[in-house]
Design a protein around this motif. Structure first.
Motif, PDB file in Angstrom:
ATOM      1  N   THR A   1       0.819  -1.210   0.000  1.00 18.36           N
ATOM      2  CA  THR A   1       0.000   0.000   0.000  1.00 18.36           C
ATOM      3  C   THR A   1       0.853   1.262   0.000  1.00 18.36           C
ATOM      4  OG1 THR A   1      -0.202  -0.075   2.411  1.00 18.36           O
ATOM      5  CG2 THR A   1      -1.984  -1.068   1.117  1.00 18.36           C
ATOM      6  N   SER A   2       2.072   1.186   0.522  1.00 15.79           N
ATOM      7  CA  SER A   2       2.926   2.372   0.575  1.00 15.79           C
ATOM      8  C   SER A   2       3.326   2.868  -0.812  1.00 15.79           C
ATOM      9  CB  SER A   2       4.184   2.086   1.389  1.00 15.79           C
ATOM     10  OG  SER A   2       4.955   1.085   0.761  1.00 15.79           O
ATOM     11  N   LYS A   3       3.231   2.026  -1.824  1.00 14.33           N
ATOM     12  CA  LYS A   3       3.595   2.430  -3.180  1.00 14.33           C
ATOM     13  C   LYS A   3       2.425   3.046  -3.938  1.00 14.33           C
ATOM     14  CE  LYS A   3       7.379  -0.782  -3.494  1.00 14.33           C
ATOM     15  NZ  LYS A   3       7.899  -2.013  -4.026  1.00 14.33           N
ATOM     16  N   VAL A   4       1.223   2.945  -3.373  1.00 18.24           N
ATOM     17  CA  VAL A   4       0.033   3.496  -4.015  1.00 18.24           C
ATOM     18  C   VAL A   4      -0.008   5.001  -3.790  1.00 18.24           C
ATOM     19  CG1 VAL A   4      -2.486   3.523  -4.016  1.00 18.24           C
ATOM     20  CG2 VAL A   4      -1.261   1.353  -3.746  1.00 18.24           C
ATOM     21  N   ALA A   5      -0.120   5.760  -4.874  1.00 16.65           N
ATOM     22  CA  ALA A   5      -0.200   7.221  -4.772  1.00 16.65           C
ATOM     23  C   ALA A   5      -1.637   7.700  -4.800  1.00 16.65           C
ATOM     24  CB  ALA A   5       0.578   7.881  -5.911  1.00 16.65           C
ATOM     25  N   VAL A   6      -2.438   7.165  -5.736  1.00 15.74           N
ATOM     26  CA  VAL A   6      -3.801   7.655  -5.942  1.00 15.74           C
ATOM     27  C   VAL A   6      -4.725   6.501  -6.314  1.00 15.74           C
ATOM     28  CG1 VAL A   6      -5.245   9.200  -7.343  1.00 15.74           C
ATOM     29  CG2 VAL A   6      -2.909   9.853  -6.786  1.00 15.74           C
ATOM     30  N   ILE A   7      -5.946   6.557  -5.804  1.00 18.74           N
ATOM     31  CA  ILE A   7      -6.998   5.635  -6.217  1.00 18.74           C
ATOM     32  C   ILE A   7      -8.159   6.500  -6.692  1.00 18.74           C
ATOM     33  CG2 ILE A   7      -8.625   3.860  -5.480  1.00 18.74           C
ATOM     34  CD1 ILE A   7      -6.552   2.987  -3.421  1.00 18.74           C
ATOM     35  N   GLU A   8      -8.631   6.216  -7.913  1.00 14.93           N
ATOM     36  CA  GLU A   8      -9.713   7.012  -8.479  1.00 14.93           C
ATOM     37  C   GLU A   8     -10.854   6.116  -8.932  1.00 14.93           C
ATOM     38  OE1 GLU A   8      -8.347  10.831 -10.606  1.00 14.93           O
ATOM     39  OE2 GLU A   8      -6.863   9.316 -11.159  1.00 14.93           O
ATOM     40  N   ALA A   9     -12.076   6.622  -8.787  1.00 15.03           N
ATOM     41  CA  ALA A   9     -13.267   5.882  -9.177  1.00 15.03           C
ATOM     42  C   ALA A   9     -13.300   5.685 -10.686  1.00 15.03           C
ATOM     43  CB  ALA A   9     -14.512   6.634  -8.726  1.00 15.03           C
ATOM     44  N   GLU A  10     -13.643   4.471 -11.119  1.00 13.66           N
ATOM     45  CA  GLU A  10     -13.808   4.119 -12.529  1.00 13.66           C
ATOM     46  C   GLU A  10     -15.044   3.226 -12.619  1.00 13.66           C
ATOM     47  OE1 GLU A  10     -11.758   4.728 -15.254  1.00 13.66           O
ATOM     48  OE2 GLU A  10     -10.312   5.895 -14.111  1.00 13.66           O
ATOM     49  N   ASP A  11     -16.223   3.815 -12.724  1.00 13.24           N
ATOM     50  CA  ASP A  11     -17.486   3.066 -12.741  1.00 13.24           C
ATOM     51  C   ASP A  11     -17.593   2.178 -11.505  1.00 13.24           C
ATOM     52  OD1 ASP A  11     -18.439   4.228 -15.112  1.00 13.24           O
ATOM     53  OD2 ASP A  11     -17.281   2.815 -16.322  1.00 13.24           O
ATOM     54  N   ARG A  12     -17.634   0.865 -11.700  1.00 16.69           N
ATOM     55  CA  ARG A  12     -17.799  -0.067 -10.574  1.00 16.69           C
ATOM     56  C   ARG A  12     -16.463  -0.584 -10.038  1.00 16.69           C
ATOM     57  NH1 ARG A  12     -23.052  -1.719  -9.860  1.00 16.69           N
ATOM     58  NH2 ARG A  12     -24.454  -1.067 -11.513  1.00 16.69           N
ATOM     59  N   MET A  13     -15.358  -0.025 -10.535  1.00 16.79           N
ATOM     60  CA  MET A  13     -14.021  -0.391 -10.085  1.00 16.79           C
ATOM     61  C   MET A  13     -13.262   0.886  -9.773  1.00 16.79           C
ATOM     62  SD  MET A  13     -12.981  -3.343 -12.795  1.00 16.79           S
ATOM     63  CE  MET A  13     -11.944  -4.355 -11.766  1.00 16.79           C
ATOM     64  N   CYS A  14     -12.003   0.729  -9.403  1.00 16.98           N
ATOM     65  CA  CYS A  14     -11.128   1.883  -9.165  1.00 16.98           C
ATOM     66  C   CYS A  14      -9.840   1.693  -9.943  1.00 16.98           C
ATOM     67  CB  CYS A  14     -10.768   1.983  -7.680  1.00 16.98           C
ATOM     68  SG  CYS A  14     -12.143   2.328  -6.602  1.00 16.98           S
ATOM     69  N   SER A  15      -9.271   2.797 -10.391  1.00 16.64           N
ATOM     70  CA  SER A  15      -7.925   2.733 -10.950  1.00 16.64           C
ATOM     71  C   SER A  15      -6.959   3.030  -9.816  1.00 16.64           C
ATOM     72  CB  SER A  15      -7.750   3.731 -12.094  1.00 16.64           C
ATOM     73  OG  SER A  15      -7.841   5.046 -11.620  1.00 16.64           O
ATOM     74  N   VAL A  16      -5.874   2.301  -9.787  1.00 14.04           N
ATOM     75  CA  VAL A  16      -4.844   2.458  -8.766  1.00 14.04           C
ATOM     76  C   VAL A  16      -3.575   2.889  -9.486  1.00 14.04           C
ATOM     77  CG1 VAL A  16      -3.457   1.271  -7.023  1.00 14.04           C
ATOM     78  CG2 VAL A  16      -5.877   0.667  -7.326  1.00 14.04           C
ATOM     79  N   ARG A  17      -3.050   4.068  -9.114  1.00 12.88           N
ATOM     80  CA  ARG A  17      -1.818   4.555  -9.728  1.00 12.88           C
ATOM     81  C   ARG A  17      -0.717   4.550  -8.678  1.00 12.88           C
ATOM     82  NH1 ARG A  17       0.807   9.063 -10.019  1.00 12.88           N
ATOM     83  NH2 ARG A  17      -0.870  10.371  -9.249  1.00 12.88           N
ATOM     84  N   LEU A  18       0.378   3.892  -9.009  1.00 15.92           N
ATOM     85  CA  LEU A  18       1.535   3.886  -8.121  1.00 15.92           C
ATOM     86  C   LEU A  18       2.319   5.172  -8.334  1.00 15.92           C
ATOM     87  CD1 LEU A  18       2.829   0.213  -8.477  1.00 15.92           C
ATOM     88  CD2 LEU A  18       1.005   1.125  -7.037  1.00 15.92           C
ATOM     89  N   ILE A  19       3.188   5.511  -7.410  1.00 16.45           N
ATOM     90  CA  ILE A  19       3.983   6.726  -7.521  1.00 16.45           C
ATOM     91  C   ILE A  19       4.938   6.626  -8.715  1.00 16.45           C
ATOM     92  CG2 ILE A  19       5.845   6.062  -5.944  1.00 16.45           C
ATOM     93  CD1 ILE A  19       4.050   9.516  -6.227  1.00 16.45           C
ATOM     94  N   THR A  20       5.214   5.422  -9.160  1.00 19.25           N
ATOM     95  CA  THR A  20       6.069   5.210 -10.327  1.00 19.25           C
ATOM     96  C   THR A  20       5.318   5.416 -11.636  1.00 19.25           C
ATOM     97  OG1 THR A  20       5.553   2.860 -10.292  1.00 19.25           O
ATOM     98  CG2 THR A  20       7.557   3.564  -9.127  1.00 19.25           C
ATOM     99  N   GLY A  21       3.993   5.581 -11.560  1.00 20.27           N
ATOM    100  CA  GLY A  21       3.180   5.799 -12.751  1.00 20.27           C
ATOM    101  C   GLY A  21       2.457   4.558 -13.238  1.00 20.27           C
ATOM    102  N   GLU A  22       2.793   3.395 -12.707  1.00 15.41           N
ATOM    103  CA  GLU A  22       2.117   2.163 -13.118  1.00 15.41           C
ATOM    104  C   GLU A  22       0.644   2.226 -12.729  1.00 15.41           C
ATOM    105  OE1 GLU A  22       4.477  -1.527 -12.107  1.00 15.41           O
ATOM    106  OE2 GLU A  22       5.639   0.039 -11.080  1.00 15.41           O
ATOM    107  N   MET A  23      -0.213   1.668 -13.587  1.00 17.28           N
ATOM    108  CA  MET A  23      -1.654   1.691 -13.360  1.00 17.28           C
ATOM    109  C   MET A  23      -2.202   0.276 -13.199  1.00 17.28           C
ATOM    110  SD  MET A  23      -2.639   4.909 -13.438  1.00 17.28           S
ATOM    111  CE  MET A  23      -4.373   4.878 -13.800  1.00 17.28           C
ATOM    112  N   TYR A  24      -3.142   0.116 -12.274  1.00 14.63           N
ATOM    113  CA  TYR A  24      -3.808  -1.153 -12.026  1.00 14.63           C
ATOM    114  C   TYR A  24      -5.284  -0.886 -11.765  1.00 14.63           C
ATOM    115  CZ  TYR A  24       0.917  -2.948 -11.415  1.00 14.63           C
ATOM    116  OH  TYR A  24       2.223  -3.292 -11.615  1.00 14.63           O
ATOM    117  N   LEU A  25      -6.053  -1.963 -11.641  1.00 11.48           N
ATOM    118  CA  LEU A  25      -7.468  -1.855 -11.307  1.00 11.48           C
ATOM    119  C   LEU A  25      -7.720  -2.522  -9.963  1.00 11.48           C
ATOM    120  CD1 LEU A  25      -9.023  -2.779 -14.762  1.00 11.48           C
ATOM    121  CD2 LEU A  25      -8.941  -0.508 -13.707  1.00 11.48           C
TER     122      LEU A  25
END
Length: 149
Positions: free
Chosen positions: A57-81
């Protein structure tokens, strides 16, 4: 080695300080590895191959709503759901340092570099990767209470 825990309200939340005798210095790497292995993790989805990935969790910078899921952006720029709605994401994170700043966004306060007031009683937050987010009026009091930057 005997272990003692002490609380220091002057330290940043999420920071642990380990003090040892110089003769114990060879143990530091093992202690650090054990503590990091115990860090809270979340399971996310890599959208490119639809595989599950476990992230600290310490590497997670931002979590944003995406319909019924969330996008997870790491501080390195990598994106996940994250396969949950934003309103349940804080429960999944279960880690200090995360603040919901508007109806679409949760940020990790460890990556805040600065913030400033904007029009309409809102606050603009700048993260270490130079991305900026707006704290809405509804969440401004929570932001002030929980962020001690």
């Amino acid at each position: 080695m005997e272990i003692r825990f002490e609380a220091d309200s002057g330290m940043d939340r999420g920071l642990a300080k380990v003090v040892t005798h110089p003769a114990e210095q060879e143990q530091w790497k093992r202690l650090e590895a054990a503590l990091q292995a115990a860090e809270k993790r979340i399971t996310v989805i890599n959208a490119s191959n639809n595989r599950q990935v476990s992230l600290e969790t310490s590497k997670v910078a931002v979590i944003e709503a995406e319909d019924r899921m969330c996008s997870v952006r790491l501080i390195t720029g990598e994106m996940y759901l994250l396969n949950t709605r934003l309103k349940f994401a804080m429960e999944v994170l279960d880690a200090p340092g995360f603040i919901k700043i508007n109806n679409q966004t949760i940020i990790n306060t460890r990556y805040i570099t600065e913030f400033s007031a904007t029009a309409n009683a809102r606050v603009e937050v700048l993260l270490t990767d130079n991305t900026s987010y707006t704290v809405s009026r509804y969440y401004i009091n929570d932001f002030r209470r929980s962020y001690h930057g």
